[in-house]
Design an enzyme around this catalytic site. Structure first.
Site, short mmCIF file in Angstrom:
data_model
loop_
_atom_site.label_atom_id
_atom_site.label_comp_id
_atom_site.label_asym_id
_atom_site.label_seq_id
_atom_site.Cartn_x
_atom_site.Cartn_y
_atom_site.Cartn_z
N ASP A 57 0.92 -1.20 -0.12
CA ASP A 57 -0.11 -0.04 -0.07
C ASP A 57 0.85 1.33 0.03
O ASP A 57 1.87 1.36 0.83
CB ASP A 57 -0.83 0.06 1.16
CG ASP A 57 -2.10 0.94 1.01
OD1 ASP A 57 -2.44 1.25 0.04
OD2 ASP A 57 -2.48 1.49 1.95
N HIS A 65 -3.64 14.06 0.74
CA HIS A 65 -3.82 13.10 1.84
C HIS A 65 -2.51 13.17 3.00
O HIS A 65 -2.74 13.48 3.87
CB HIS A 65 -3.91 11.65 1.33
CG HIS A 65 -4.09 10.68 2.64
ND1 HIS A 65 -5.18 10.69 3.36
CD2 HIS A 65 -3.17 9.66 2.99
CE1 HIS A 65 -4.81 9.60 4.32
NE2 HIS A 65 -3.80 8.95 3.84
N GLU A 72 -10.36 3.75 3.80
CA GLU A 72 -9.48 4.57 2.91
C GLU A 72 -9.90 4.03 1.48
O GLU A 72 -9.83 3.00 1.23
CB GLU A 72 -7.94 4.30 3.22
CG GLU A 72 -7.57 4.82 4.67
CD GLU A 72 -5.96 4.67 4.77
OE1 GLU A 72 -5.36 3.89 4.00
OE2 GLU A 72 -5.44 5.47 5.56
N GLU A 122 -9.20 4.00 -2.07
CA GLU A 122 -8.06 3.61 -2.96
C GLU A 122 -8.36 2.98 -4.15
O GLU A 122 -9.31 2.40 -4.43
CB GLU A 122 -7.03 2.85 -1.91
CG GLU A 122 -6.80 3.62 -0.72
CD GLU A 122 -5.58 2.79 0.02
OE1 GLU A 122 -4.76 2.14 -0.60
OE2 GLU A 122 -5.21 3.11 1.27
N ASP A 151 -8.88 0.37 2.59
CA ASP A 151 -7.61 -0.12 3.34
C ASP A 151 -8.27 0.26 4.64
O ASP A 151 -8.05 1.31 5.22
CB ASP A 151 -6.56 0.81 2.87
CG ASP A 151 -5.36 0.37 3.92
OD1 ASP A 151 -5.47 -0.58 4.74
OD2 ASP A 151 -4.51 1.19 4.10
N GLN A 192 -3.14 2.57 15.09
CA GLN A 192 -2.17 3.25 14.27
C GLN A 192 -1.66 4.28 14.77
O GLN A 192 -0.08 4.30 14.91
CB GLN A 192 -3.00 3.78 12.91
CG GLN A 192 -2.05 4.40 11.82
CD GLN A 192 -2.77 4.95 10.57
OE1 GLN A 192 -4.07 4.89 10.55
NE2 GLN A 192 -2.00 5.30 9.57
N LYS A 247 -3.62 -1.97 10.10
CA LYS A 247 -4.15 -2.22 8.91
C LYS A 247 -4.27 -3.62 8.51
O LYS A 247 -4.54 -3.99 7.28
CB LYS A 247 -3.08 -1.70 7.85
CG LYS A 247 -2.61 0.04 8.15
CD LYS A 247 -3.72 0.85 7.31
CE LYS A 247 -3.07 2.31 7.40
NZ LYS A 247 -3.90 3.23 6.56
N GLU A 306 -9.70 12.41 7.62
CA GLU A 306 -9.58 13.79 7.08
C GLU A 306 -10.90 14.40 6.82
O GLU A 306 -11.11 15.66 6.92
CB GLU A 306 -8.92 13.70 5.54
CG GLU A 306 -7.37 13.34 5.40
CD GLU A 306 -7.10 12.83 4.08
OE1 GLU A 306 -6.85 14.14 3.23
OE2 GLU A 306 -7.07 11.87 3.84
MN MN Z 1 -3.97 2.75 2.93
#
Ligand code: MN
Length: 430
Positions: free
Chosen positions: A132, A139, A204, A206, A238, A245, A258, A376
């Site tokens: 990843d 971001h 996430e 992606e 993801d 984290q 993750k 975000e």
């Molecule tokens: Mn990711």
């Protein structure tokens, strides 16, 4: 060649899977349980290429292709490379076009063109390795500014595509529920930690790229050959445990935050199908440093893939409310290209293999509406989202369904194509 197919549902305007698309997938048929087949989506159907090959109806394709189509995963086909992919795609487009009677007029054609709602999908390839990246400057800047307001973008970021080695064993196909993980968290940067269910669960948005022919260990990949090794793209979610984290990522990056689940869209759109949309890029601003020669390619490309995130809570489902859009962005806003990601990944001589998956990292654009994760989108929870059921979200709650969509708007002669959906419902921790 006609753009219309005798599969009528493929000709409906706005359909994700017109004749021009033909994305690949792996599936088990309700009428043939216990076997994985390979094929492409067309309208609300799938063309079962394994069934055609088994029946000896692919004589127009090379023997190597026919053999690869009879494997239970897409890897063998991926390893054949671009000429074989292209030959197969042209053959399928001809077979499915409205004027071609060979399959259209067969009395047993339903053996080979099956309803997609009768399929159980799996990941198209056996993914040996999954990596990843972190390729969106928006971001990286947003997340960086939350944790390091004075220095959001670290000095290496504009010089190399940052990534981490993910966990192929926990990739799951779209539609698979995602269990809220346990993890170690700490209220302060210095501990003491506690172990329990993740409280700040996030998605996430992606885009993944599935690799074709690999390289031998010790051999670098010249960026000019990267295009030949990129087979196709898919949606990726993801899932991320933000509280886990935050405590664990120093100094080696994401780990258990993750590795519990990563959702992958079921249909792989060949890069060849994207050709009407490919444009030079990624476009860089004037402040961007020139990259080192091994990451420069005059023919590098990007595309304006629209990307959307929707959320539907358990209460919304109960009340029959539709999913709500929480973000809308474009892949065009990414700083690093897939060619650069692949080339940098293999720049040490790291062996890449057919079927490997590289994911882009969260796709975020310059506006709040285009931010591709809740961290975000709600700015660490300080700007909650209100759902149509009246509840608020800083991060995901149990029962929430997250749905990713991606599409390319019609351009010139090319009709709109869509990547389908990548979805998952959050289950409570146990
Ligand atoms: Mn990711």
């Amino acid at each position: 060649m006609s753009r219309k197919s005798w599969v009528e549902s493929a000709n409906v305007a706005g359909c994700d899977f017109p004749l021009a698309h033909l994305p690949w997938g792996r599936f088990e048929r309700a009428d043939m349980p216990g076997a994985w087949h390979l094929g492409v989506a067309i309208g609300d159907r799938a063309l079962d290429m394994t069934a055609l090959a088994d029946a000896g109806l692919c004589k127009g394709l090379d023997e190597g292709v026919r053999n690869a189509l009879r494997q239970p995963a897409l890897n063998a086909f991926l390893s054949l490379g671009r000429p074989a992919w292209s030959q197969t795609r042209a053959w399928m487009q001809r077979l499915l076009s409205d004027a071609e009677p060979a399959l259209r007029d067969r009395s047993d054609r339903d053996r080979f063109v099956v309803r997609r709602d009768q399929l159980r999908m799996a990941l198209a390839s056996d993914v040996g390795d999954y990596t990843d990246f972190y390729a969106s400057i928006h971001h990286a800047t947003n997340v960086g500014s939350m944790f390091r307001p004075d220095n959001p973008l670290l000095p290496n970021w504009r010089h190399l595509p940052v990534g981490y080695h993910g966990r192929a064993s926990t990739l799951v196909p779209s539609g698979t529920a995602v269990r809220r993980p346990f993890g170690q968290t700490s209220a302060t940067d210095n501990g003491p930690p506690a172990f329990g269910p993740c409280r700040l669960l996030d998605y996430e948005l992606e885009v993944g790229v599935v690799l074709g022919p690999g390289n031998t260990q010790g051999e670098r990949i010249d960026i000019a050959t990267a295009r030949e090794r990129l087979f196709g793209i898919c949606l990726v979610n993801d899932w991320s445990a933000r509280d886990v984290q935050k405590w664990e990522y120093v100094p080696l990056g994401p780990f258990t935050a993750k590795n519990f689940s990563t959702s992958v869209g079921s249909w792989i759109t060949p890069i060849e199908a994207l050709e009407p949309w490919l444009e030079p890029g990624p476009v860089r601003d004037a402040a961007a440093p020139e990259n080192l020669p091994y990451l420069r390619w005059k023919d590098d490309f990007t595309f304006d893939l629209k990307l959307q995130v929707l959320i539907r809570s358990a209460l919304m489902r109960e009340r029959g409310l539709p999913a709500m859009q929480v973000s809308l962005g474009s892949y065009r806003d990414m700083y690093w290209s897939f060619a650069q990601m692949l080339t940098h990944h293999a720049s040490t001589g790291c062996a890449m293999r057919p079927g490997d998956l590289l994911a882009s990292g969260t796709v975020s654009g310059p506006t709040p509406e285009s931010r591709g994760c809740l961290l975000e989108r709600t700015w660490r929870g300080s700007e909650p989202i209100t759902l149509p059921d009246g509840t608020q979200r800083k991060f995901l709650e149990d029962g929430d369904e997250v749905i990713l969509r991606g599409w390319l708007d019609a351009r010139g002669d090319a009709p709109r194509i869509g990547l389908g959906e990548c979805s998952g419902v959050v289950l409570p921790a146990i």
